[in-house]
Enzyme design. Sequence first.
Site, PDB file in Angstrom:
ATOM      1  N   SER A   1       8.061  64.325  43.710  1.00 36.36           N
ATOM      2  CA  SER A   1       7.280  63.605  44.131  1.00 36.36           C
ATOM      3  C   SER A   1       7.086  62.959  45.429  1.00 36.36           C
ATOM      4  O   SER A   1       8.126  63.865  46.718  1.00 36.36           O
ATOM      5  CB  SER A   1       6.458  62.050  43.487  1.00 36.36           C
TER       6      SER A   1
ATOM      7  N   ASP B   1      -2.771  66.492  37.483  1.00 37.90           N
ATOM      8  CA  ASP B   1      -1.590  65.416  38.180  1.00 37.90           C
ATOM      9  C   ASP B   1      -2.716  64.470  39.407  1.00 37.90           C
ATOM     10  O   ASP B   1      -3.655  64.780  40.091  1.00 37.90           O
ATOM     11  CB  ASP B   1      -0.726  65.971  39.609  1.00 37.90           C
TER      12      ASP B   1
ATOM     13  N   HIS C   1       1.846  63.430  36.613  1.00 42.39           N
ATOM     14  CA  HIS C   1       2.067  63.279  36.873  1.00 42.39           C
ATOM     15  C   HIS C   1       3.710  63.294  37.209  1.00 42.39           C
ATOM     16  O   HIS C   1       4.383  63.933  37.509  1.00 42.39           O
ATOM     17  CB  HIS C   1       1.926  62.283  38.444  1.00 42.39           C
TER      18      HIS C   1
END
Length: 313
Positions: free
Chosen positions: A134, A264, A293
């Site tokens: 991320s 996601d 995610h």
Amino acid sequence: MNSITRSFATALLAVAASTAFAAAAAPPPANAAVPPTSSYIATGDGVQLYYKDWGPKDGPVVAFSHGWPLSSDSWESQMLFLAENGYRVIAHDRRGHGRSSQPWDGNDMDHYADDLATVIETLDLKDVVLVGFSTGGGEVARYIGRHGTGRVKKAVLVSAVPPQMLKTPSNPGGLPIEVFDGIRAGAQANRSQLYLDIASGPFFGFNRPGAKPSQGLINSFWAQGMMAGHKNTYDSIAAFSATDFTEDLKRFDVPTLVIHGDDDQLVPIDASGKASAKLVKGAKLIVYAGAPHGITDTHKDRLNQDLLDFIKE
């Protein structure tokens, strides 16, 4: 004071005295002289970065960069797995997150990348496999953009934010600014509730029909988020959303793996994982069907194996 009270008081004093004498006579614990900063590295601007260094010290090195608003604890499943397979695994808490310092300034991708460089150079790491999740994927990208790949062997972007999350004229596939303004508003209003809402919903995909929420994962996300500084995590929203990593990705000249779930909800795959794989020459893209995610937890066994296979290639 009657005789019973006096006797009780005398007995308490005798016990206290003997306990104090025993404590004074006892040797100090074996680890009493261990400096508390043994797991910290100082940056040039005085920030103390907490880091973990697991596994055999002579093993091949894998370094992890975590997501927002988490800490290096979010990588524990991957770190334990790889360490048990003979790798030296290192992860630091980003400035303002986890156990690291909470500076008022410098909560941006350039500083994040330079902090990663400080960790790598201080520990004199070479032939490192960099793995970023991320926001950490942005950190890895900006590190390569600013510092090159002289110490890097391979790179992995997991559910990563590059090339750019924010919708702009040059990035029409991004998310509108209102999405990130909403996160900022939530952080200012009640960031504790914001973290619970993110973890209970889109991060792990617990808001999908038929999903079975894990209270343990929700609690872990919340606890890591609340360890971070309020100002630091607030500033980081702009860092992970508005930073354009396009030119950084073009500087990748090492084998690169991109892993992303196609469900996601926080970092949509089309504008992130798929776009990054196209920008990095020769990158390999693995799509986890139906995955959210937070695949470092929801799909940890598959991710662990994919990482090991790629590192061994």
